[in-house]
Design an enzyme around this catalytic site. Structure first.
Site, PDB file in Angstrom:
ATOM      1  N   ASP A  51      -1.862   4.504  -2.209  1.00 25.16           N
ATOM      2  CA  ASP A  51      -1.546   5.123  -3.497  1.00 25.16           C
ATOM      3  C   ASP A  51      -2.771   5.576  -4.302  1.00 25.16           C
ATOM      4  O   ASP A  51      -3.729   4.807  -4.431  1.00 25.16           O
ATOM      5  CB  ASP A  51      -0.831   4.112  -4.413  1.00 25.16           C
ATOM      6  CG  ASP A  51       0.213   3.277  -3.726  1.00 25.16           C
ATOM      7  OD1 ASP A  51       0.551   3.550  -2.576  1.00 25.16           O
ATOM      8  OD2 ASP A  51       0.681   2.312  -4.361  1.00 25.16           O
TER       9      ASP A  51
ATOM     10  N   TRP B   4       5.005   4.756   4.501  1.00 23.94           N
ATOM     11  CA  TRP B   4       4.774   3.403   5.042  1.00 23.94           C
ATOM     12  C   TRP B   4       5.372   3.218   6.438  1.00 23.94           C
ATOM     13  O   TRP B   4       4.950   2.333   7.181  1.00 23.94           O
ATOM     14  CB  TRP B   4       5.327   2.330   4.095  1.00 23.94           C
ATOM     15  CG  TRP B   4       4.413   2.054   2.933  1.00 23.94           C
ATOM     16  CD1 TRP B   4       4.676   2.242   1.612  1.00 23.94           C
ATOM     17  CD2 TRP B   4       3.076   1.515   3.004  1.00 23.94           C
ATOM     18  NE1 TRP B   4       3.590   1.881   0.853  1.00 23.94           N
ATOM     19  CE2 TRP B   4       2.600   1.423   1.682  1.00 23.94           C
ATOM     20  CE3 TRP B   4       2.237   1.111   4.045  1.00 23.94           C
ATOM     21  CZ2 TRP B   4       1.322   0.942   1.377  1.00 23.94           C
ATOM     22  CZ3 TRP B   4       0.969   0.627   3.741  1.00 23.94           C
ATOM     23  CH2 TRP B   4       0.524   0.548   2.426  1.00 23.94           C
TER      24      TRP B   4
HETATM   25  C1  FRU Z   1       3.033   1.298  -2.861  1.00 26.89           C
HETATM   26  C2  FRU Z   1       2.473  -0.109  -2.852  1.00 26.89           C
HETATM   27  C3  FRU Z   1       2.448  -0.673  -4.249  1.00 26.89           C
HETATM   28  C4  FRU Z   1       1.361  -1.706  -4.160  1.00 26.89           C
HETATM   29  C5  FRU Z   1       0.388  -1.062  -3.210  1.00 26.89           C
HETATM   30  C6  FRU Z   1      -0.324  -2.016  -2.289  1.00 26.89           C
HETATM   31  O1  FRU Z   1       2.646   2.057  -1.760  1.00 26.89           O
HETATM   32  O2  FRU Z   1       3.239  -0.920  -1.981  1.00 26.89           O
HETATM   33  O3  FRU Z   1       3.674  -1.211  -4.688  1.00 26.89           O
HETATM   34  O4  FRU Z   1       0.781  -1.962  -5.405  1.00 26.89           O
HETATM   35  O5  FRU Z   1       1.121  -0.137  -2.431  1.00 26.89           O
HETATM   36  O6  FRU Z   1      -1.300  -1.357  -1.554  1.00 26.89           O
END
Ligand code: FRU
Length: 513
Positions: free
Chosen positions: A37, A303
């Protein structure tokens, strides 16, 4: 001596090689290893600098060991990698997603002598819980000091994360949107000083998709002047993973009003943010000057397969950010729509025009070889005029292929079906055989009620983005060919007599050269 060397290494940006054949040239990707992110996006109007932090594993090309990586840019395209901005304090903790704001009025008390202090607000993920922390920067966002009294919001939950903080003008307070991930609820907290937070409300709505909610963004939009009676609206963007409508991770939005404590949605159904699979966890910049459109950057992956894509093995990095995008809020057929367009119409990277073509019956195709464009990144804009909107007919298709291997990406508009499609089925380095969730074709229903339809797209080595119908739909797709794509064809067939298709193509200038 050795310790001094390690500290020195940590404080320098990681060395990077941006020459690999899959490395995007006009999109941001991390120097090495893994990103997800975008985090803490803010604009510093004193120095004219955009700051982007991002979820970063500096040690391996897979998720884990999360830090905040950092890059800066004067124009949202040319990024300079900076040293890691925020690292975990304990070996079993991670720095998860969050946001950053300029505290010009020193509401926090961290900045007695300056107007450009920056506060980052983020989740610390520990083995048994997720809590919200802050850190402050007195040097404009390059280095941060963690607040001594963290956490600023404690919890007992492992699913409480991704704070996004904005300033609410009406109540003169900070507002935080945050995900109670597993409950699929967005919480709102308020604060006058960024240190003490009070829970204000929770929002959810029957029928919203997804298994876990993540990365909420509450964004205030000026409304299209045609709908001026609506004034300003708030859009709540929610990323979900897994369980997005197209599978894996994806983002949707609802539109409504926020009164400083409560969000009220006026849309009965969620609207998908992107019609393909690779635009997740987009974040909106704070600090964009009043009067300018909101700006976002998303994560151009999913993901479901992000940790398996081949760039990790072949080039030592994984995942890119989307193009920076500006947005408007308007209505199409009575429904609220957030539009997307590349920030600044790609001006900072637009190179020479490679040609302009007018397709018509009798000359219904064009081909351009762009192997001489060193970035292998191009922008194409297509406009179809003279559509018989009562009974639309025919097809306008594009194909971007490799002169070496014949692999290709393709897509286009089928007028009878009111449908636009994009497909990565013709690229072979990573396919649905490697990971069944790496589906290959994505479709958007589009309205052909008008006599013209336009679309534009950027292809950038392993990232493809397309914008349809004045940006009312966007499709973001990663793809992995065994050899670079360097030929573009556009063809038109079966169109109404008298219709015209214009095709304009530009090379894009790589930002890492
Ligand atoms: C979203 C996420 C968030 C978390 C981060 C961990 O892609 O799962 O909820 O803060 O990535 O890397």
């Amino acid at each position: 001596m050795q310790i001094a060397w390690i500290i020195c290494f940590m404080a320098a940006a990681q060395a990077a090689d941006y020459t690999g054949p899959l490395r995007p040239q006009v999109h941001f990707s991390p120097p090495v290893n893994f990103m997800n992110d975008p985090n803490g996006l803010f604009y510093d109007d004193r120095s004219g600098t955009y700051h982007m932090y991002y979820q970063y594993n500096p040690s391996e090309p897979v998720a884990g060991n999360q830090h905040w990586g950092h890059a800066t840019s004067p124009d949202l395209y040319h990024w300079t990698n900076q040293p890691i901005a925020i690292s975990p304090s304990e070996s079993d903790q991670y720095i998860f997603s969050g946001s950053a704001v300029v505290d010009a009025d020193n509401t926090s008390g961290f900045f007695p002598d300056q107007e450009d202090g920056v506060v980052a607000i983020y989740t610390v993920d520990s083995p048994d819980k997720e809590t919200q922390h802050i850190a402050y920067s007195r040097d404009g966002g390059y280095t941060f000091t963690k607040y001594a009294e963290n956490p600023v919001i404690d919890s007992t939950s492992k699913d409480f994360r991704d704070p996004q903080v904005t300033w609410h003008q009406g109540t003169q307070r900070w507002v935080m949107a945050i995900a109670y991930a597993a409950d699929r609820v967005i919480g709102f907290y308020i604060s006058s000083n960024l240190k003490e937070w009070e829970h204000a409300s929770n929002f959810t709505q029957a029928g919203l998709p997804g298994v876990e909610f993540e990365c909420p963004n509450l964004v205030e939009f000026p409304v299209d002047p045609v709908l001026a009676h609506e004034g300003r609206k708030h859009v709540l963007f929610i990323s979900v993973n897994p369980g997005a409508p197209l599978g894996g991770s994806g983002t949707f939005y609802v539109v409504g009003d926020f009164n400083g404590t409560h969000f009220e949605s006026e849309t009965p159904d969620a609207t998908l943010y992107d019609f393909a699979r690779d635009n997740y966890a987009a974040q909106w910049f704070s600090g964009i000057p009043a009067g300018q459109p909101p700006v976002s950057i998303g994560w151009a992956s999913n993901w479901d397969y992000t940790e398996e894509v081949p760039t990790g093995e072949t080039e030592g990095w994984r995942s890119a950010a989307t193009l920076p995008r500006t947005h408007t809020l308007g209505q199409v057929d009575g429904s609220w729509v957030v539009t997307h367009s590349p920030a600044d119409a790609l001006a900072p990277v637009k190179g020479a025009q490679l040609g302009s073509w007018d397709l018509q019956p009798g000359k219904n195709g064009m081909t351009v070889d762009f192997s001489h464009v060193s970035s292998k990144a191009v922008y194409l804009a297509v406009e179809i005029r003279g559509i018989n909107s009562l009974s639309p007919a025919g097809e306008v298709a594009f194909k971007i292929s490799s002169s070496t291997s014949g692999e290709s990406l393709d897509g286009g508009l089928r007028l009878e079906e009111n449908r636009f499609w994009i497909s990565r089925a013709g690229t072979h380095l990573f396919t649905s055989q490697d990971n069944g969730n790496f589906t290959s074709e994505f479709r958007a229903e589009v309205s052909a009620e008008k006599s013209s339809f336009s679309f534009s797209a950027v292809v950038d080595r392993s990232v493809f983005e397309v914008f349809l119908a004045d940006g009312s739909r966007s499709g973001t797709m990663s793809f992995f060919p065994t050899s670079p794509l360097d030929i573009l064809d556009v063809s038109a067939g079966g169109l109404e007599a008298g219709s015209r298709v214009s095709v304009d193509v530009w090379g894009l200038r790589g930002v890492w050269e």
